[in-house]
Design a protein around this motif. Structure first.
Motif, PDB file in Angstrom:
ATOM      1  N   GLY A 235       0.790  -1.311  -0.091  1.00 14.84           N
ATOM      2  CA  GLY A 235      -0.041   0.013  -0.223  1.00 14.84           C
ATOM      3  C   GLY A 235       0.851   1.266  -0.199  1.00 14.84           C
ATOM      4  O   GLY A 235       0.631   2.280  -0.502  1.00 14.84           O
ATOM      5  N   THR A 236       1.708   1.163   0.619  1.00 19.63           N
ATOM      6  CA  THR A 236       2.759   2.529   0.731  1.00 19.63           C
ATOM      7  C   THR A 236       3.608   2.713  -0.392  1.00 19.63           C
ATOM      8  O   THR A 236       3.594   3.816  -0.864  1.00 19.63           O
ATOM      9  N   ILE A 237       4.113   1.519  -0.992  1.00 19.02           N
ATOM     10  CA  ILE A 237       4.584   1.654  -2.541  1.00 19.02           C
ATOM     11  C   ILE A 237       3.794   2.134  -3.493  1.00 19.02           C
ATOM     12  O   ILE A 237       3.937   3.057  -4.328  1.00 19.02           O
ATOM     13  N   ALA A 238       2.433   1.880  -3.568  1.00 21.59           N
ATOM     14  CA  ALA A 238       1.410   2.355  -4.569  1.00 21.59           C
ATOM     15  C   ALA A 238       1.083   3.695  -4.384  1.00 21.59           C
ATOM     16  O   ALA A 238       0.955   4.301  -5.267  1.00 21.59           O
ATOM     17  N   LYS A 239       1.076   4.468  -2.922  1.00 20.35           N
ATOM     18  CA  LYS A 239       0.799   5.536  -2.546  1.00 20.35           C
ATOM     19  C   LYS A 239       2.065   6.408  -3.221  1.00 20.35           C
ATOM     20  O   LYS A 239       1.987   7.388  -3.858  1.00 20.35           O
ATOM     21  N   LEU A 240       3.125   5.742  -3.044  1.00 20.35           N
ATOM     22  CA  LEU A 240       4.483   6.739  -3.322  1.00 20.35           C
ATOM     23  C   LEU A 240       4.495   6.655  -4.878  1.00 20.35           C
ATOM     24  O   LEU A 240       4.875   7.879  -5.717  1.00 20.35           O
ATOM     25  N   ALA A 241       3.913   5.748  -5.716  1.00 21.29           N
ATOM     26  CA  ALA A 241       3.891   5.761  -7.035  1.00 21.29           C
ATOM     27  C   ALA A 241       2.624   6.880  -7.336  1.00 21.29           C
ATOM     28  O   ALA A 241       3.002   7.356  -8.693  1.00 21.29           O
ATOM     29  N   ARG A 242       1.869   6.763  -6.598  1.00 17.36           N
ATOM     30  CA  ARG A 242       0.663   7.763  -6.852  1.00 17.36           C
ATOM     31  C   ARG A 242       1.370   9.094  -6.917  1.00 17.36           C
ATOM     32  O   ARG A 242       0.804  10.256  -7.726  1.00 17.36           O
ATOM     33  N   VAL A 243       1.948   9.322  -6.024  1.00 19.25           N
ATOM     34  CA  VAL A 243       2.746  10.737  -5.436  1.00 19.25           C
ATOM     35  C   VAL A 243       3.595  11.369  -6.761  1.00 19.25           C
ATOM     36  O   VAL A 243       3.676  12.420  -7.131  1.00 19.25           O
ATOM     37  N   MET A 244       4.173  10.298  -7.298  1.00 23.29           N
ATOM     38  CA  MET A 244       4.841  10.501  -8.376  1.00 23.29           C
ATOM     39  C   MET A 244       3.985  11.374  -9.692  1.00 23.29           C
ATOM     40  O   MET A 244       4.750  11.923 -10.270  1.00 23.29           O
ATOM     41  N   LEU A 245       3.058  10.931  -9.803  1.00 25.44           N
ATOM     42  CA  LEU A 245       2.187  11.518 -10.700  1.00 25.44           C
ATOM     43  C   LEU A 245       1.663  12.981 -10.345  1.00 25.44           C
ATOM     44  O   LEU A 245       1.200  13.879 -11.035  1.00 25.44           O
ATOM     45  N   LEU A 246       2.121  13.513  -9.407  1.00 30.68           N
ATOM     46  CA  LEU A 246       2.047  14.992  -8.873  1.00 30.68           C
ATOM     47  C   LEU A 246       2.577  15.904 -10.013  1.00 30.68           C
ATOM     48  O   LEU A 246       2.084  17.005 -10.455  1.00 30.68           O
ATOM     49  N   ALA A 247       3.823  15.437 -10.298  1.00 30.21           N
ATOM     50  CA  ALA A 247       4.538  16.249 -11.525  1.00 30.21           C
ATOM     51  C   ALA A 247       3.974  16.565 -12.570  1.00 30.21           C
ATOM     52  O   ALA A 247       3.587  17.901 -13.013  1.00 30.21           O
ATOM     53  N   PRO A 248       3.529  15.596 -13.504  1.00 28.90           N
ATOM     54  CA  PRO A 248       2.848  15.818 -14.617  1.00 28.90           C
ATOM     55  C   PRO A 248       1.163  16.471 -14.519  1.00 28.90           C
ATOM     56  O   PRO A 248       1.065  17.228 -15.250  1.00 28.90           O
ATOM     57  N   VAL A 249       0.906  16.266 -13.334  1.00 27.35           N
ATOM     58  CA  VAL A 249      -0.763  16.668 -13.124  1.00 27.35           C
ATOM     59  C   VAL A 249      -0.409  18.197 -12.860  1.00 27.35           C
ATOM     60  O   VAL A 249      -1.285  19.423 -13.456  1.00 27.35           O
ATOM     61  N   VAL A 250       0.433  18.880 -12.101  1.00 27.95           N
ATOM     62  CA  VAL A 250       0.948  20.255 -11.791  1.00 27.95           C
ATOM     63  C   VAL A 250       1.421  20.925 -12.855  1.00 27.95           C
ATOM     64  O   VAL A 250       0.896  22.048 -13.299  1.00 27.95           O
ATOM     65  N   LEU A 251       2.487  20.154 -13.750  1.00 24.64           N
ATOM     66  CA  LEU A 251       2.778  20.809 -14.975  1.00 24.64           C
ATOM     67  C   LEU A 251       1.575  20.924 -15.975  1.00 24.64           C
ATOM     68  O   LEU A 251       1.481  22.248 -16.885  1.00 24.64           O
ATOM     69  N   THR A 252       0.909  20.041 -16.093  1.00 24.57           N
ATOM     70  CA  THR A 252      -0.480  20.191 -16.900  1.00 24.57           C
ATOM     71  C   THR A 252      -1.372  21.333 -16.594  1.00 24.57           C
ATOM     72  O   THR A 252      -1.927  22.072 -17.394  1.00 24.57           O
ATOM     73  N   LEU A 253      -1.626  21.461 -15.155  1.00 29.11           N
ATOM     74  CA  LEU A 253      -2.625  22.429 -14.877  1.00 29.11           C
ATOM     75  C   LEU A 253      -1.812  23.960 -14.961  1.00 29.11           C
ATOM     76  O   LEU A 253      -2.653  24.778 -15.356  1.00 29.11           O
ATOM     77  N   GLY A 254      -0.375  23.868 -15.055  1.00 30.29           N
ATOM     78  CA  GLY A 254       0.310  25.144 -15.322  1.00 30.29           C
ATOM     79  C   GLY A 254       0.122  25.526 -16.813  1.00 30.29           C
ATOM     80  O   GLY A 254      -0.194  26.690 -17.065  1.00 30.29           O
ATOM     81  N   LEU A 255       0.099  24.495 -17.767  1.00 33.03           N
ATOM     82  CA  LEU A 255      -0.058  24.737 -19.093  1.00 33.03           C
ATOM     83  C   LEU A 255      -1.496  25.356 -19.502  1.00 33.03           C
ATOM     84  O   LEU A 255      -1.435  26.268 -20.236  1.00 33.03           O
ATOM     85  N   LEU A 256      -2.372  24.472 -18.578  1.00 31.47           N
ATOM     86  CA  LEU A 256      -3.882  25.264 -18.825  1.00 31.47           C
ATOM     87  C   LEU A 256      -3.950  26.526 -18.497  1.00 31.47           C
ATOM     88  O   LEU A 256      -4.887  27.261 -19.065  1.00 31.47           O
ATOM     89  N   ALA A 257      -3.394  26.469 -17.261  1.00 30.90           N
ATOM     90  CA  ALA A 257      -3.443  28.209 -16.734  1.00 30.90           C
ATOM     91  C   ALA A 257      -3.037  29.145 -17.654  1.00 30.90           C
ATOM     92  O   ALA A 257      -3.580  30.104 -17.903  1.00 30.90           O
ATOM     93  N   THR A 258      -1.925  28.800 -18.085  1.00 28.02           N
ATOM     94  CA  THR A 258      -1.186  29.741 -19.191  1.00 28.02           C
ATOM     95  C   THR A 258      -2.083  29.994 -20.302  1.00 28.02           C
ATOM     96  O   THR A 258      -2.400  31.154 -20.891  1.00 28.02           O
ATOM     97  N   ARG A 259      -2.757  28.821 -20.957  1.00 28.33           N
ATOM     98  CA  ARG A 259      -3.353  29.204 -22.051  1.00 28.33           C
ATOM     99  C   ARG A 259      -4.733  29.582 -21.867  1.00 28.33           C
ATOM    100  O   ARG A 259      -5.424  30.361 -22.717  1.00 28.33           O
ATOM    101  N   ARG A 260      -5.270  29.474 -20.634  1.00 27.56           N
ATOM    102  CA  ARG A 260      -6.764  30.262 -20.326  1.00 27.56           C
ATOM    103  C   ARG A 260      -6.272  31.721 -20.360  1.00 27.56           C
ATOM    104  O   ARG A 260      -7.081  32.528 -20.577  1.00 27.56           O
ATOM    105  N   ALA A 261      -5.046  32.297 -19.555  1.00 23.18           N
ATOM    106  CA  ALA A 261      -4.759  33.467 -19.543  1.00 23.18           C
ATOM    107  C   ALA A 261      -4.690  34.292 -20.964  1.00 23.18           C
ATOM    108  O   ALA A 261      -4.921  35.165 -21.041  1.00 23.18           O
TER     109      ALA A 261
END
Length: 356
Positions: A235-261
């Motif tokens: 469970g801990t390892i699966a959760k850490l793998a999920r944390v890894m996906l924080l990077a692409p999510v934040v990058l994607t949201l940043g690009l979307l925010a720039t596009r909206r602006a």
């Protein structure tokens, strides 16, 4: 009219800047120390509170934001602390997120397996999109809905504050989102261990389900280890793998925010949302941690320091949060948090059943 004399222009500064020796010095720029010290003191207080029976179930980050909100709404945040508090919410936060990379390795992600990674990725993506869509139906502000979506689908309070570096919602939105993921993550932590027999989940499947759907790392650990060592570790390892996906999510949201602006969807003050460069630092440290062996003692210090810095950032967030503004947001965001929790629990369970 004749141009002004160069001699006059040259002489003017002499007259303006000359002052007697007894004149008071120009006030120094506001120092960061009081705000940093206050944020650090609240973070330390949060670590201490975990020693109180019952409070050890909550992460220091959660206790820190509660302590910050209590101080701000009962006594008030001192004006001289404001610069350091703002610094804690920005620079200290980014440093902490970068250091999170030292808690992950490529080997851990591989250990989850292809099927496990599919379950985690689909659960995260589906939950995020569902929450944002449902937020629109419920009339919840888009920025607040994105924060609740990130906290529910990725890694609780850490994801909320990381996402806000590009979403740039109000502090009250951040506090509300953190409250949502804390409440429902805590509910999951108590309910999940009661369900493996009823749902016919073995240790591996239960660990994967816990890691793919419970909000905070601490909550995953508390729930998964109640079903034994194998369930807890996976469970801990699966959760850490999920944390890894924080990077692409934040990058994607940043690009979307720039596009909206660029398309005029934001006000002029928000016209240039920042690119979250710190995410690349996070990825770099994951890579570094994958190729070098960090001694266990040093890793323990790094984990503690990272949690402390995240707690400082959340304490600072609490110091900027007004209960009155929080109350004004009503119950719709809370309902959204509940629906997001139910969705990720049900959707991830269905995926685990299909793939194991």
């Amino acid at each position: 009219m004749a141009a002004p004399s160069h001699d006059l222009i040259a002489d003017a500064p002499v007259a303006i800047h000359h002052r007697p020796a007894h004149a008071p010095a120009t006030p120094a720029a506001p120092t960061l120390l009081p705000g940093l010290a206050l944020s650090a003191a609240l973070a330390a207080c949060a670590f201490g509170l975990r020693l109180v029976p019952g409070l050890g179930l909550f992460s220091p980050m959660i206790l820190a934001i509660v302590a910050g909100m209590a101080l701000h709404n009962v006594i008030g945040t001192p004006a001289r602390a404001k610069p350091g508090v703002a610094f804690s919410m920005s620079r200290v936060l980014r440093l902490a997120i970068i250091l999170l990379g030292l808690q992950l390795t490529a080997a851990q992600i591989v250990e989850v397996g292809a099927r496990g990674l599919v379950v985690i990725a689909l659960s995260l993506t589906g939950t995020f999109l569902f929450t944002v869509w449902m937020g629109r139906l419920l009339g919840v502000d888009r920025k607040l809905a994105e924060l609740i979506a990130a906290g529910t689908s990725i890694c609780g309070a850490s994801a909320v504050i990381a996402t806000n570096t590009v979403t740039r919602a109000h502090d009250e939105d951040v506090a509300y989102a953190v409250a949502c993921v804390t409440v429902f993550g805590s509910i999951a932590m108590f309910i999940y261990p009661l369900l493996p027999a009823l749902l016919h989940l073995d240790a591996h499947a239960f660990g994967l389900w816990s890691g793919a759907s419970i909000h905070e790392i601490a909550q995953v650990v508390a729930a998964a280890f109640q079903q034994g060592q194998q369930a807890g570790e996976f469970g801990t390892i699966a959760k850490l793998a999920r944390v890894m996906l924080l990077a692409p999510v934040v990058l994607t949201l940043g690009l979307l925010a720039t596009r909206r602006a660029r398309h005029g969807g934001e006000t002029r003050s928000n016209a240039q949302p920042p690119l979250p460069w710190f995410v690349f630092g996070f990825i770099a440290l994951v890579g570094l941690n994958s190729v070098i062996s960090i001694p266990a003692e040093m890793k323990t210090v790094i984990v503690t320091a990272t949690t402390f810095l995240l707690s400082m950032a959340l304490a600072a967030m609490g110091l900027e949060t007004d209960f009155a503004k929080l109350k004004a947001k009503g119950l719709r965001p809370l309902a959204l948090g509940l629906l997001a929790f139910l969705f990720i629990a049900g959707f991830s369970l269905a995926l685990v059943k299909l793939t194991t």
